[in-house]
Design an enzyme around this catalytic site. Structure first.
Site, PDB file in Angstrom:
ATOM      1  N   GLU A  57       0.882  -1.185   0.000  1.00 19.89           N
ATOM      2  CA  GLU A  57       0.000   0.000   0.000  1.00 19.89           C
ATOM      3  C   GLU A  57       0.911   1.224   0.000  1.00 19.89           C
ATOM      4  O   GLU A  57       1.414   1.573  -1.048  1.00 19.89           O
ATOM      5  CB  GLU A  57      -1.053  -0.057   1.136  1.00 19.89           C
ATOM      6  CG  GLU A  57      -0.548  -0.467   2.486  1.00 19.89           C
ATOM      7  CD  GLU A  57      -1.652  -0.695   3.513  1.00 19.89           C
ATOM      8  OE1 GLU A  57      -2.773  -1.104   3.163  1.00 19.89           O
ATOM      9  OE2 GLU A  57      -1.373  -0.458   4.707  1.00 19.89           O
ATOM     10  N   GLU A  68       5.164   6.539  10.376  1.00 24.04           N
ATOM     11  CA  GLU A  68       3.802   6.425  10.902  1.00 24.04           C
ATOM     12  C   GLU A  68       3.733   5.366  12.012  1.00 24.04           C
ATOM     13  O   GLU A  68       3.208   5.615  13.095  1.00 24.04           O
ATOM     14  CB  GLU A  68       2.890   6.036   9.741  1.00 24.04           C
ATOM     15  CG  GLU A  68       1.478   5.663  10.078  1.00 24.04           C
ATOM     16  CD  GLU A  68       0.762   5.212   8.803  1.00 24.04           C
ATOM     17  OE1 GLU A  68       0.393   6.076   7.996  1.00 24.04           O
ATOM     18  OE2 GLU A  68       0.605   3.993   8.598  1.00 24.04           O
ATOM     19  N   ASP A 220       3.384  14.424   9.113  1.00 24.20           N
ATOM     20  CA  ASP A 220       2.262  14.071  10.003  1.00 24.20           C
ATOM     21  C   ASP A 220       2.703  13.043  11.033  1.00 24.20           C
ATOM     22  O   ASP A 220       2.207  13.036  12.157  1.00 24.20           O
ATOM     23  CB  ASP A 220       1.061  13.546   9.201  1.00 24.20           C
ATOM     24  CG  ASP A 220       1.304  12.200   8.564  1.00 24.20           C
ATOM     25  OD1 ASP A 220       2.416  11.970   8.035  1.00 24.20           O
ATOM     26  OD2 ASP A 220       0.390  11.357   8.583  1.00 24.20           O
ATOM     27  N   LYS A 266       8.180  24.907  -1.007  1.00 30.77           N
ATOM     28  CA  LYS A 266       9.196  23.957  -1.455  1.00 30.77           C
ATOM     29  C   LYS A 266      10.564  24.617  -1.649  1.00 30.77           C
ATOM     30  O   LYS A 266      11.586  24.081  -1.232  1.00 30.77           O
ATOM     31  CB  LYS A 266       8.737  23.317  -2.770  1.00 30.77           C
ATOM     32  CG  LYS A 266       9.704  22.280  -3.316  1.00 30.77           C
ATOM     33  CD  LYS A 266       9.082  21.545  -4.496  1.00 30.77           C
ATOM     34  CE  LYS A 266      10.043  20.481  -5.017  1.00 30.77           C
ATOM     35  NZ  LYS A 266       9.458  19.697  -6.113  1.00 30.77           N
ATOM     36  N   TRP A 295       3.216  18.212   3.237  1.00 31.80           N
ATOM     37  CA  TRP A 295       3.461  16.831   2.810  1.00 31.80           C
ATOM     38  C   TRP A 295       4.828  16.295   3.138  1.00 31.80           C
ATOM     39  O   TRP A 295       5.042  15.100   3.271  1.00 31.80           O
ATOM     40  CB  TRP A 295       3.373  16.744   1.284  1.00 31.80           C
ATOM     41  CG  TRP A 295       2.070  16.284   0.753  1.00 31.80           C
ATOM     42  CD1 TRP A 295       1.352  16.945  -0.195  1.00 31.80           C
ATOM     43  CD2 TRP A 295       1.328  15.112   1.096  1.00 31.80           C
ATOM     44  NE1 TRP A 295       0.200  16.247  -0.435  1.00 31.80           N
ATOM     45  CE2 TRP A 295       0.167  15.118   0.336  1.00 31.80           C
ATOM     46  CE3 TRP A 295       1.523  14.051   1.983  1.00 31.80           C
ATOM     47  CZ2 TRP A 295      -0.802  14.117   0.413  1.00 31.80           C
ATOM     48  CZ3 TRP A 295       0.559  13.050   2.067  1.00 31.80           C
ATOM     49  CH2 TRP A 295      -0.573  13.094   1.294  1.00 31.80           C
ATOM     50  N   TYR A 296       5.808  17.171   3.172  1.00 29.45           N
ATOM     51  CA  TYR A 296       7.140  16.625   2.931  1.00 29.45           C
ATOM     52  C   TYR A 296       8.230  17.553   3.419  1.00 29.45           C
ATOM     53  O   TYR A 296       8.103  18.782   3.356  1.00 29.45           O
ATOM     54  CB  TYR A 296       7.211  16.437   1.406  1.00 29.45           C
ATOM     55  CG  TYR A 296       8.531  16.205   0.771  1.00 29.45           C
ATOM     56  CD1 TYR A 296       9.048  14.912   0.644  1.00 29.45           C
ATOM     57  CD2 TYR A 296       9.270  17.270   0.241  1.00 29.45           C
ATOM     58  CE1 TYR A 296      10.270  14.700   0.021  1.00 29.45           C
ATOM     59  CE2 TYR A 296      10.484  17.048  -0.392  1.00 29.45           C
ATOM     60  CZ  TYR A 296      10.974  15.759  -0.490  1.00 29.45           C
ATOM     61  OH  TYR A 296      12.172  15.546  -1.101  1.00 29.45           O
ATOM     62  N   TRP A 598      -0.253   0.163  12.950  1.00 30.30           N
ATOM     63  CA  TRP A 598      -0.949   1.403  13.320  1.00 30.30           C
ATOM     64  C   TRP A 598      -2.395   1.151  13.690  1.00 30.30           C
ATOM     65  O   TRP A 598      -2.928   1.783  14.591  1.00 30.30           O
ATOM     66  CB  TRP A 598      -0.822   2.469  12.221  1.00 30.30           C
ATOM     67  CG  TRP A 598      -1.750   2.326  11.043  1.00 30.30           C
ATOM     68  CD1 TRP A 598      -1.454   1.785   9.831  1.00 30.30           C
ATOM     69  CD2 TRP A 598      -3.122   2.763  10.969  1.00 30.30           C
ATOM     70  NE1 TRP A 598      -2.559   1.833   9.006  1.00 30.30           N
ATOM     71  CE2 TRP A 598      -3.585   2.438   9.678  1.00 30.30           C
ATOM     72  CE3 TRP A 598      -3.986   3.385  11.853  1.00 30.30           C
ATOM     73  CZ2 TRP A 598      -4.883   2.711   9.261  1.00 30.30           C
ATOM     74  CZ3 TRP A 598      -5.294   3.663  11.434  1.00 30.30           C
ATOM     75  CH2 TRP A 598      -5.730   3.321  10.152  1.00 30.30           C
TER      76      TRP A 598
END
Ligand SMILES: *[C@@H]1O[C@H](CO)[C@@H](O)[C@H](O)[C@H]1NC(C)=O
Length: 616
Positions: A57, A68, A220, A266, A295-296, A598
Site C-alpha cells: 500500500e 507512521e 504528520d 518547497k 506533505w514533505y 498502526w
C-alpha cells in the site's frame, strides 16, 4: 499460548492504576501487540508496518516500516504509562526513533548554506529562515526528523543501517530506503545513501553523477510522535513521574523544532499568489512560511567531501489530514517540550492559529473536510484556473487531492485529523474547533450503521468542486476497517467527554464493543480483506531515464521489461505466495487478515481513551 496470555494480563493488572472494562481491554490488546510471538516488532524493537509481509500500500513490503508506525508506537506506550503506571516502554519507543529513523549519515552537512538551500533550474530559490537558528541551538547542520521509510529486515540488501552507506546484504538491522517515482506498484525501491555499489553505473541516481544521499520525512508522523510525547508528559506529571521521561521529552522537543521545516514553500518562495518559477519572489524571512503541516521535508547531499554539498527542500502543499493542533499546542505550552530556539514558539503559535483557520476553511457545507491547499499549482508554480482563484487561503489555492490523486479518498485522512481536533477541543474548549466538530460529528453520525452484529462506516470518499465553497464529498465505499472504526470512536469519545453529547458517547461505545466481540483473533483485531489490487504486481516498473538498467544486491535485474514481482523475487517465498500465484493464474484474489501495526495501536488507543475519559 493461552496460559502465557493470562499471565501477562495478570502481571499488567498488578501495577495497574486503572481498572475499568475499557482500560482492561486496552491492556489485553497491548499485551498481544507487544508479545514477541505476535510478530509486530523486529528483534530491535522496531514496529513493522504489518505482521503480514505480502503487503503493498504505502509500503511495498509488510516488514518495511514507516515513521507512521513509529509514531503510533510512541502514543501507544504513552497511554500504557497512564494506564499501567510504567513509562519505561515509552522511553524505549523513543529510543527506536533515535536509533533507527533519524538518520545519522548526513555527509557534508557542514556544507549546507541556508542562504542557498538548493538550486533548481528555472526557479529562483529563497533563503531558509531557520537553518542558522537550528545550528545555533544544536551545534551542527544535521536535520533531525524521521526519514519515512525503512527496510527493517534489510530484505533488499542495501545495508543502509544507521551510520552506514551501502554496507550490503549481510548487514543486520533496519536499512533506510526510498520509494521511487510512480505508484507503489511501479516504483523502484532504492537506497537513501547511494555510493553506486548497486543498481546501474551511477547506482540508482537517475539525475546525479556523484554518489549522494537523500532523506524525506512525512511530517504528520513526526507530529503524531510529539502528540504522543505530549500525552506522556501530561500523564507522567499527574503521576509525579515526569523525571522518568524528561530526557525523552527533550528529544521530542528537538524533533518538534526541526519539524518547522514542514512550514515552508518547497523552494522558500513567497506564500500566496506564487505564479512563475522565476517570477514568484524568493523569500528571505518567514514570508515563505504557510505554517501548515505540509506533505514533505526533503534533505540530502553528496557522499564525498570533494566538491561536497548539502541541500534542503520543503513543501508548499498541505493536506488537512496531516494537521495536528495538539502538536502545535504542546510545543507552545508544555515546558518539557518547548524549544529554546529563538523563533520556535512564535512559529508554532502561528501554526496553531493557521491550522485552526484551515480546518474551518476546508470544511464542506455537509461536514467532511476537503483536501487542502498548494502554493505551487501543478507543482510548477503555474497560474491556476479562474474558478480556483475565487476563494483562496492566504493566497494559496484549494486542491481536492493535494499530494497525489486519491490522497483525499481514503477516509482515514478525515478521522485521523478530526480526532486530533477533538483532542484539542477537549483540552482547550476552543470555539473554532467546536464549530468544525459540531458539523463533522453531526454528519458522521448519519453515516454509521452499528448493531451488535455489524459495523458499517465510510471507508472511501469521492470529491468534486474547485474550492471549499462548492466542494462536496460522497461516500463511495463503506466497511469496518479496524483503524477507521477506532479513530471514529476516539473522535466521538473526546467530543462527548467535553460536550456531554450522549449520542456521540453511545455510538463510540457501540463501535468499540461490536469490534471487540466480532473481530478479535489471537494477535489483535482484524477483518478479512480480498486483496484484488495485488494483480498490479504485473505492472511494469517506472524507470525515470529511458534505457537505464540496474541490478539489486540479490541479483534481481531491473529494466524496462521488469515488473513489480521481477525485481522482488523474494516475494515468491512469502507465506501468502500460493494465494497470489493462484490469483495470477486466474483464481480468486488473495484473502488476508492484515494486522497493520498502526491499526492495532489505534484500536488500543481508542479503547484506552474511552476508558480514561469516562472512567469505564
Ligand atoms: C530484464 O529484466 C527481466 C526481469 O527483471 C529479466 O528477466 C531480464 O533478464 C532482464 N534483461 C536483461 C538483458 O538483463
Amino acid at each position: 499460548m493461552k496460559l502465557f496470555h493470562v499471565a501477562a494480563f495478570l502481571a499488567a493488572l498488578v501495577s495497574c492504576t486503572m481498572a475499568g472494562v475499557y482500560t482492561n481491554r486496552f491492556l489485553e490488546l497491548y499485551e498481544q501487540i507487544v508479545a514477541s510471538k505476535s510478530g509486530y516488532y523486529s528483534k530491535e524493537g522496531v514496529p513493522y508496518h504489518s505482521v503480514e509481509t505480502m503487503m503493498v500500500e504505502s509500503v511495498d513490503y509488510g516488514h518495511e516500516t514507516d515513521s507512521e508506525a513509529l509514531s503510533y508506537n510512541i502514543w501507544l506506550k504513552a497511554m500504557y504509562g497512564e494506564i499501567a503506571g510504567d513509562f519505561q516502554p515509552f522511553n524505549e519507543a523513543w529510543d527506536v526513533i533515535e536509533n533507527y529513523m533519524i538518520p545519522e549519515t548526513q555527509y557534508n552537512e557542514d556544507r549546507y548554506n541556508p542562504s542557498n538551500p538548493g538550486s533548481t533550474s528555472g526557479i529562483t530559490v529563497g533563503k531558509d529562515p531557520i537553518g542558522n537558528e537550528l545550528k545555533t541551538s544544536y551545534g551542527d547542520n544535521r536535520v533531525r526528523v524521521m526519514h519515512w521509510l525503512s527496510d527493517v529486515d534489510n530484505v533488499y540488501g542495501f545495508g543502509n543501517t544507521q551510520g552506514q552507506c551501502e554496507s550490503g546484504p549481510l548487514a543486520s538491522g533496519p536499512s533506510f530506503v526510498n520509494n521511487g517515482a510512480g505508484t507503489v506498484f511501479s516504483g523502484i525501491t532504492y537506497p537513501t545513501c547511494d555510493s553506486f555499489k548497486y543498481g546501474g553505473s551511477t547506482g540508482f541516481s537517475w539525475y546525479s553523477s556523484v554518489p549522494n544521499w537523500q532523506y524525506s520525512a512525512a511530517p504528520d508522523a513526526d507530529a503524531r510522535a510529539i502528540l504522543g510525547a505530549y500525552w506522556a508528559s501530561q500523564w507522567a506529571t499527574q503521576k509525579g513521574k515526569i523525571s522518568d521521561i524528561s530526557s525523552t521529552l527533550s528529544k521530542a522537543a528537538r524533533l518538534g523544532d526541526y519539524l518547522r521545516y514542514a512550514f515552508f514553500d518547497k523552494h522558500f518562495k513567497q506564500i500566496g499568489n506564487c505564479i512563475g518559477g522565476s517570477t514568484c519572489p524568493a523569500a528571505s524571512g518567514k514570508e515563505s512560511a504557510h505554517y501548515l503541516i505540509s506533505w514533505y521535508i526533503g534533505w540530502g547531499g553528496a557522499v564525498n567531501s570533494q566538491n561536497g554539498y548539502a541541500w534542503r527542500m520543503c513543501s508548499g502543499e498541505a493536506h488537512i489530514g496531516y494537521q495536528n493542533p495538539i502538536t502545535a499546542y504542546a510545543l507552545i505550552n508544555d515546558p518539557n517540550l518547548r524549544s529554546n530556539s529563538a523563533s520556535a514558539v512564535e512559529d508554532w503559535q502561528n501554526s496553531l492559529q493557521r491550522q485552526l483557520e484551515f480546518y474551518k476553511w476546508v470544511q464542506t457545507s455537509e461536514g467532511p473536510l476537503g483536501g487542502g491547499v498548494t502554493n505551487s499549482w501543478n507543482s510548477n508554480y503555474e497560474d491556476p484556473p479562474a474558478a480556483v482563484k475565487t476563494n483562496t487561503f492566504h493566497g494559496m489555492w484549494y486542491e481536492s487531492q493535494p499530494g497525489y490523486q486519491g490522497a483525499s479518498d481514503w477516509f482515514g485522512m478525515q478521522t485521523w485529523t478530526v480526532d486530533r481536533l477533538a483532542q484539542y477541543y477537549y483540552l482547550t474548549g476552543d470555539a473554532t474547533a467546536k464549530s468544525v466538530l459540531d458539523k463533522w460529528i453531526n454528519w458522521i453520525l448519519t453515516q454509521i450503521t452499528v448493531t451488535s452484529k455489524k459495523i458499517k462506516v465510510p471507508v472511501t470518499l469521492s470529491w468534486s468542486g474547485n474550492t471549499p465553497s462548492d466542494a462536496h464529498a460522497s461516500v463511495v465505499g463503506s466497511g469496518n476497517m479496524v483503524g477507521i472504526v477506532s479513530s471514529i470512536a476516539r473522535t466521538l469519545s473526546y467530543y462527548a467527554a467535553k460536550t456531554g453529547n450522549s449520542r456521540a458517547k453511545s455510538v463510540a461505545k457501540q463501535l468499540l464493543d461490536t469490534m471487540w466481540s466480532l473481530n478479535r483473533d489471537s494477535i489483535g483485531l482484524s477483518v478479512t480483506s480480498t486483496v484484488s489490487t495485488l494483480n498490479q504486481v504485473n505492472n511494469k516498473v517506472y524507470i525515470p531515464i529511458s534505457g537505464w538498467t540496474g541490478t539489486y544486491p540479490n541479483g534481481d535485474k531491473i529494466n524496462a521489461s521488469s515488473n513489480f514481482l521481477d525485481i522482488r523475487s523474494w516475494y515468491k517465498s512469502d507465506a501468502n505466495w500460493w494465494q497470489l500465484q493462484n490469483y495470477l493464474n486466474g483464481g480468486p484474489a488473495p484473502k488476508i487478515n492484515y494486522h497493520r501495526f498502526w491499526e492495532q495501536a489505534d484500536m488500543a488507543l481508542a479503547l484506552g481513551a474511552y476508558g480514561i475519559l469516562f472512567n469505564e
